[in-house]
Design a protein around this motif. Structure first.
Motif, PDB file in Angstrom:
ATOM      1  N   VAL A  50       0.855  -1.183   0.000  1.00 43.08           N
ATOM      2  CA  VAL A  50       0.000   0.000   0.000  1.00 43.08           C
ATOM      3  C   VAL A  50       0.893   1.235   0.000  1.00 43.08           C
ATOM      4  CG1 VAL A  50      -1.734   1.295   1.300  1.00 43.08           C
ATOM      5  CG2 VAL A  50      -1.821  -1.195   1.252  1.00 43.08           C
ATOM      6  N   ARG A  51       0.689   2.099  -0.992  1.00 42.82           N
ATOM      7  CA  ARG A  51       1.483   3.332  -1.061  1.00 42.82           C
ATOM      8  C   ARG A  51       0.956   4.348  -0.057  1.00 42.82           C
ATOM      9  NH1 ARG A  51       3.448   4.887  -6.995  1.00 42.82           N
ATOM     10  NH2 ARG A  51       4.769   6.190  -5.739  1.00 42.82           N
ATOM     11  N   ASP A  52       1.859   5.179   0.411  1.00 36.19           N
ATOM     12  CA  ASP A  52       1.529   6.212   1.385  1.00 36.19           C
ATOM     13  C   ASP A  52       0.987   7.446   0.659  1.00 36.19           C
ATOM     14  OD1 ASP A  52       1.370   7.886   3.552  1.00 36.19           O
ATOM     15  OD2 ASP A  52       3.523   8.267   3.628  1.00 36.19           O
ATOM     16  N   PRO A  53      -0.279   7.794   0.859  1.00 37.65           N
ATOM     17  CA  PRO A  53      -0.851   8.938   0.138  1.00 37.65           C
ATOM     18  C   PRO A  53      -0.323  10.295   0.609  1.00 37.65           C
ATOM     19  CG  PRO A  53      -2.451   8.052   1.684  1.00 37.65           C
ATOM     20  CD  PRO A  53      -1.257   7.131   1.705  1.00 37.65           C
ATOM     21  N   SER A  54       0.280  10.354   1.784  1.00 41.77           N
ATOM     22  CA  SER A  54       0.760  11.635   2.306  1.00 41.77           C
ATOM     23  C   SER A  54       2.232  11.894   1.992  1.00 41.77           C
ATOM     24  CB  SER A  54       0.551  11.697   3.821  1.00 41.77           C
ATOM     25  OG  SER A  54       1.318  10.694   4.464  1.00 41.77           O
ATOM     26  N   ALA A  55       2.871  11.027   1.227  1.00 41.02           N
ATOM     27  CA  ALA A  55       4.305  11.162   0.970  1.00 41.02           C
ATOM     28  C   ALA A  55       4.641  12.392   0.133  1.00 41.02           C
ATOM     29  CB  ALA A  55       4.839   9.908   0.283  1.00 41.02           C
ATOM     30  N   ARG A  56       3.791  12.746  -0.802  1.00 41.19           N
ATOM     31  CA  ARG A  56       4.088  13.873  -1.691  1.00 41.19           C
ATOM     32  C   ARG A  56       4.210  15.189  -0.914  1.00 41.19           C
ATOM     33  NH1 ARG A  56       3.648  14.951  -7.419  1.00 41.19           N
ATOM     34  NH2 ARG A  56       3.558  12.702  -7.546  1.00 41.19           N
ATOM     35  N   ALA A  57       3.378  15.384   0.083  1.00 44.17           N
ATOM     36  CA  ALA A  57       3.405  16.617   0.873  1.00 44.17           C
ATOM     37  C   ALA A  57       4.493  16.596   1.937  1.00 44.17           C
ATOM     38  CB  ALA A  57       2.050  16.841   1.527  1.00 44.17           C
ATOM     39  N   GLY A  58       4.976  15.426   2.280  1.00 44.83           N
ATOM     40  CA  GLY A  58       5.984  15.295   3.331  1.00 44.83           C
ATOM     41  C   GLY A  58       5.338  14.920   4.649  1.00 44.83           C
ATOM     42  N   HIS A  59       6.108  14.250   5.482  1.00 43.73           N
ATOM     43  CA  HIS A  59       5.617  13.809   6.779  1.00 43.73           C
ATOM     44  C   HIS A  59       6.172  14.725   7.870  1.00 43.73           C
ATOM     45  CE1 HIS A  59       5.947   9.973   4.390  1.00 43.73           C
ATOM     46  NE2 HIS A  59       4.654  10.068   4.634  1.00 43.73           N
ATOM     47  N   ALA A  60       5.313  15.115   8.779  1.00 40.23           N
ATOM     48  CA  ALA A  60       5.752  15.936   9.905  1.00 40.23           C
ATOM     49  C   ALA A  60       6.736  15.128  10.757  1.00 40.23           C
ATOM     50  CB  ALA A  60       4.554  16.355  10.740  1.00 40.23           C
ATOM     51  N   GLY A  61       7.845  15.704  11.088  1.00 40.43           N
ATOM     52  CA  GLY A  61       8.833  15.045  11.923  1.00 40.43           C
ATOM     53  C   GLY A  61       9.699  14.032  11.203  1.00 40.43           C
ATOM     54  N   CYS A  62       9.640  13.970   9.885  1.00 34.14           N
ATOM     55  CA  CYS A  62      10.420  12.996   9.114  1.00 34.14           C
ATOM     56  C   CYS A  62      11.702  13.655   8.597  1.00 34.14           C
ATOM     57  CB  CYS A  62       9.591  12.465   7.957  1.00 34.14           C
ATOM     58  SG  CYS A  62      10.483  11.325   6.888  1.00 34.14           S
ATOM     59  N   VAL A  63      12.844  13.150   9.013  1.00 33.08           N
ATOM     60  CA  VAL A  63      14.122  13.710   8.591  1.00 33.08           C
ATOM     61  C   VAL A  63      14.321  13.557   7.085  1.00 33.08           C
ATOM     62  CG1 VAL A  63      16.621  13.540   8.873  1.00 33.08           C
ATOM     63  CG2 VAL A  63      15.144  13.293  10.855  1.00 33.08           C
ATOM     64  N   GLY A  64      13.945  12.426   6.529  1.00 37.07           N
ATOM     65  CA  GLY A  64      14.079  12.201   5.089  1.00 37.07           C
ATOM     66  C   GLY A  64      13.282  13.197   4.274  1.00 37.07           C
ATOM     67  N   CYS A  65      12.064  13.496   4.723  1.00 39.97           N
ATOM     68  CA  CYS A  65      11.241  14.478   4.020  1.00 39.97           C
ATOM     69  C   CYS A  65      11.822  15.880   4.168  1.00 39.97           C
ATOM     70  CB  CYS A  65       9.806  14.439   4.539  1.00 39.97           C
ATOM     71  SG  CYS A  65       8.911  12.947   4.075  1.00 39.97           S
TER      72      CYS A  65
END
Length: 120
Positions: A78-93
Motif C-alpha cells: 500500500v502506497r503512502d498517500p501523504s508522501a508527496r506533501a511530506g511527513h511531519a517530523g520525518c528527517v528524510g522528508c
C-alpha cells in the motif's frame, strides 16, 4: 485478518533497502576476511546506495511515515498517500525539502492568534 493487531512497518522501501544493505555488508565482510580494500570500499559503497534507494522509495510513497498508520495502510504493498506533501517530523522528508510548508503554516497560524488564545 492479520495475526498482529499492530503495524509492524514492513514496507517496500524498508525491505528493498535491507536487501541491498545486506549485500553490501556481505561484500564488505568478504573484503575484511580477504584483506581487500577494494571489496571493503565496494561493500561500503553498496551500503551507501541502499540508503539512497530507501530514501527515494520513501519519497515516492513506498515507505512509512513516522508513528502509527491507519489499519488500511498496514499492507506492505500500500502506497503512502501523504508522501508527496511530506511527513511531519520525518528527517528524510525535511532533507528533500518536503513538509516545511505544513510546518510554516502551523507557525503562522499560532503567531496570528490573539493573545491568550491558540489557533487550531
Amino acid at each position: 485478518m492479520s495475526a498482529h493487531q499492530y503495524d509492524e512497518g514492513h514496507t517496500v522501501a524498508g525491505w528493498t533497502g535491507f536487501g541491498i544493505a545486506t549485500v553490501g555488508s556481505t561484500v564488505a565482510g568478504v573484503g575484511v576476511c580477504t584483506v581487500s580494500a577494494l571489496l571493503i570500499g565496494g561493500g561500503l559503497g553498496i551500503v551507501a546506495v541502499s540508503v539512497l534507494v530507501t530514501w527515494a522509495l520513501h519519497l515516492t510513497g513506498w515507505g512509512k511515515p513516522p508513528g502509527r498508520r491507519d489499519r488500511e495502510q498496514w499492507g506492505m504493498r500500500v502506497r503512502d498517500p501523504s508522501a508527496r506533501a511530506g511527513h511531519a517530523g520525518c528527517v528524510g522528508c525535511r532533507l528533500a525539502g518536503r513538509g516545511r510548508a505544513v510546518e510554516a503554516r502551523a507557525v503562522v497560524s499560532r503567531e496570528s492568534a490573539p493573545a491568550g488564545e491558540t489557533a487550531g
